[in-house]
Motif scaffolding. Sequence first.
Motif, short mmCIF file in Angstrom:
data_model
loop_
_atom_site.label_atom_id
_atom_site.label_comp_id
_atom_site.label_asym_id
_atom_site.label_seq_id
_atom_site.Cartn_x
_atom_site.Cartn_y
_atom_site.Cartn_z
N CYS A 136 -6.36 10.82 6.49
CA CYS A 136 -5.13 10.47 7.19
C CYS A 136 -4.00 11.49 7.10
O CYS A 136 -3.01 11.37 7.80
CB CYS A 136 -4.58 9.15 6.66
N HIS A 137 -4.11 12.43 6.18
CA HIS A 137 -2.99 13.38 6.00
C HIS A 137 -3.45 14.81 6.06
O HIS A 137 -4.55 15.14 5.62
CB HIS A 137 -2.36 13.21 4.60
N CYS A 141 -7.64 11.09 0.94
CA CYS A 141 -6.31 11.39 1.49
C CYS A 141 -6.42 12.13 2.83
O CYS A 141 -5.64 11.89 3.75
CB CYS A 141 -5.49 12.24 0.53
N LYS A 151 10.60 16.66 0.03
CA LYS A 151 11.16 15.37 0.46
C LYS A 151 11.13 14.32 -0.65
O LYS A 151 12.07 13.58 -0.83
CB LYS A 151 10.37 14.88 1.67
N SER A 183 7.16 4.78 6.19
CA SER A 183 7.88 5.87 6.86
C SER A 183 8.08 5.57 8.34
O SER A 183 7.17 5.11 9.01
CB SER A 183 7.12 7.18 6.75
N PRO A 240 1.95 10.78 7.99
CA PRO A 240 2.86 11.93 7.96
C PRO A 240 2.19 13.18 7.37
O PRO A 240 1.38 13.07 6.47
CB PRO A 240 4.00 11.46 7.05
N LEU A 282 -5.34 3.01 -3.59
CA LEU A 282 -6.13 4.25 -3.59
C LEU A 282 -6.15 4.92 -4.97
O LEU A 282 -7.11 5.60 -5.32
CB LEU A 282 -5.59 5.24 -2.55
N SER A 287 1.62 -1.30 5.43
CA SER A 287 1.43 0.11 5.71
C SER A 287 0.00 0.35 6.16
O SER A 287 -0.91 -0.34 5.72
CB SER A 287 1.68 0.93 4.44
N LEU A 288 -0.17 1.34 7.03
CA LEU A 288 -1.54 1.70 7.42
C LEU A 288 -2.22 2.50 6.32
O LEU A 288 -3.39 2.83 6.40
CB LEU A 288 -1.52 2.50 8.72
N MET A 289 -1.44 2.88 5.31
CA MET A 289 -2.06 3.54 4.16
C MET A 289 -2.61 2.45 3.25
O MET A 289 -1.92 1.52 2.88
CB MET A 289 -1.03 4.38 3.42
N TYR A 290 -3.88 2.60 2.89
CA TYR A 290 -4.50 1.56 2.07
C TYR A 290 -3.84 1.45 0.72
O TYR A 290 -3.63 2.46 0.04
CB TYR A 290 -5.96 1.89 1.81
C1 HEC Z 1 -5.83 5.10 5.98
C2 HEC Z 1 -4.91 6.17 6.13
C3 HEC Z 1 -4.28 6.77 4.88
C4 HEC Z 1 -4.90 7.22 3.73
C5 HEC Z 1 -6.39 7.16 3.39
C6 HEC Z 1 -3.87 7.78 2.91
N1 HEC Z 1 -2.66 7.65 3.53
FE1 HEC Z 1 -0.86 8.24 2.80
N2 HEC Z 1 0.09 7.41 4.42
C7 HEC Z 1 -0.55 6.87 5.52
C8 HEC Z 1 0.46 6.39 6.46
C9 HEC Z 1 0.16 5.72 7.81
C10 HEC Z 1 1.71 6.66 5.90
C11 HEC Z 1 3.07 6.35 6.51
C12 HEC Z 1 3.38 4.90 6.35
C13 HEC Z 1 3.91 4.61 4.98
O1 HEC Z 1 4.87 5.27 4.58
O2 HEC Z 1 3.34 3.73 4.32
C14 HEC Z 1 1.44 7.33 4.61
C15 HEC Z 1 2.42 7.79 3.71
C16 HEC Z 1 2.17 8.59 2.60
C17 HEC Z 1 3.17 9.25 1.81
C18 HEC Z 1 4.68 9.20 2.07
C19 HEC Z 1 5.00 10.28 3.07
C20 HEC Z 1 6.42 10.37 3.49
O3 HEC Z 1 6.71 11.29 4.28
O4 HEC Z 1 7.23 9.52 3.10
C21 HEC Z 1 2.53 9.95 0.81
C22 HEC Z 1 3.16 10.82 -0.27
C23 HEC Z 1 1.11 9.71 0.97
N3 HEC Z 1 0.93 8.88 2.08
C24 HEC Z 1 0.12 10.23 0.15
C25 HEC Z 1 -1.23 9.92 0.25
C26 HEC Z 1 -2.24 10.35 -0.72
C27 HEC Z 1 -2.00 11.24 -1.91
C28 HEC Z 1 -3.44 9.81 -0.30
C29 HEC Z 1 -4.79 9.90 -0.99
C30 HEC Z 1 -4.88 9.32 -2.32
C31 HEC Z 1 -3.16 9.05 0.92
N4 HEC Z 1 -1.82 9.14 1.22
C32 HEC Z 1 -4.12 8.36 1.67
C33 HEC Z 1 -1.90 6.75 5.70
C34 HEC Z 1 -2.86 7.05 4.74
#
Ligand code: HEC
Length: 369
Positions: free
Chosen positions: A245-246, A242, A265, A283, A257, A342, A336-339
């Motif tokens: 990216c966060h 996590c 939120k 987002s 974000p 996970l 989404s750029l989030m994989y």
């Molecule tokens: C490769 C980058 C990446 C990784 C690794 C990643 N995220 Fe994200 N995440 C993002 C991005 C970019 C967004 C915004 C785009 C979207 O909403 O899909 C996001 C959105 C989110 C949101 C929503 C936030 C909002 O304000 O609405 C949450 C909660 C979140 N991630 C949790 C996690 C958690 C917990 C992990 C680990 C298990 C994780 N992320 C791993 C890139 C990543």
Amino acid sequence: MCAYHFRVAGVLLLLLAPAAFGDEAKDALIIETILRLDDFDLGSSEKAQGAVARYLKVNWAGDRYLDLIRRFELKKEAAGVLRLALEKADAPIGAEAASILVGLGGSDLFVKALKGEDGKVASRAAKAISLTGDPNLLAELPRVLADQSRPAVVRSAALKAIYDPTPGKHPELLAMVKAGELADDLKQTASDLLMLSRDPKVREEARSLFASGKGEFPLVVELVKRTGDVKNGRKLFATKTCTVCHQAGAVGINFGPGLSEIGEKLNKEALYQAIMEPNAGISMGFEGWEVTLRDGTSLLGIVTESEESMTLTMIGGASRSVLKTEVASKKQYSQSLMYPGLHRLMTPEELVDLVEYLSSLKKPAPGKK
Ligand code: HEC
């Protein structure tokens, strides 16, 4: 010279005269001033050179360290920049240092570190090299991967450096695994990488190939009923990718974000959805873009634009600015750029802990510190 430059130049003259400032404060002011002067010639002022030399010596990795080196092309600082690129390979400043070092003509330093005896240094060099995106340097990585005389940790780092940030390459890696071309001691790394693939078919095949045995996941309606352990959740947040990216509190990189107050939120249901199905809702402001440059380079990241240039922040936090004239095409990324997937790196119990932790992240109550 415009009025602004006159003023800055005036300030500079003042600073170069003997003054009552403390030496460090004075150096810092000189640094700020000369960085603002577009045409300042460092060779022309011994006092400015002295200030720069003192500043660099005490501020390794400091705010202006890399700015100075880039602006004045200070090749003799290459060793310090290399150290920064290696030690902070997981942070944006390390990525910046890596590309500056290439710009300074220091590519051979990376190659030396990659080929050296020290496994930790070599592994970090592999990561730093992947951040430079430099084709000549990238070509060194497959050689490390194929060299069985290198320790497994170094080959594993090379494998990650080759396949981690490159979405289109996962099918290639999968084919390598299936053809039995990958050394046994790299299977775990390969499995981790493939589970992060953007392509659901690749993830599915990898799952059956490596049979992680983590079983089916309960549905969100079921998960929200459970209570987890916040402390363990905090630990998982820091170890289950996590933080790549966060940011939450003091840990992590703000690529996606910030999550420091995400519990205000999103409720638990929305948190589970954000993790298990990131493509379901993206987002605002964090949409991905695929940018192809005229030289054929293709980049994926979050874009901020100014009139003449475009800055792409890529996964891992490295950013790259390009002139709009260099851009051949720009297309919004459909996912989404989030994989996705996970949560598969965890057991359901661990996911419950993680969500418990995220939902505990709230603004401090008024009056409390
Ligand atoms: C490769 C980058 C990446 C990784 C690794 C990643 N995220 Fe994200 N995440 C993002 C991005 C970019 C967004 C915004 C785009 C979207 O909403 O899909 C996001 C959105 C989110 C949101 C929503 C936030 C909002 O304000 O609405 C949450 C909660 C979140 N991630 C949790 C996690 C958690 C917990 C992990 C680990 C298990 C994780 N992320 C791993 C890139 C990543």
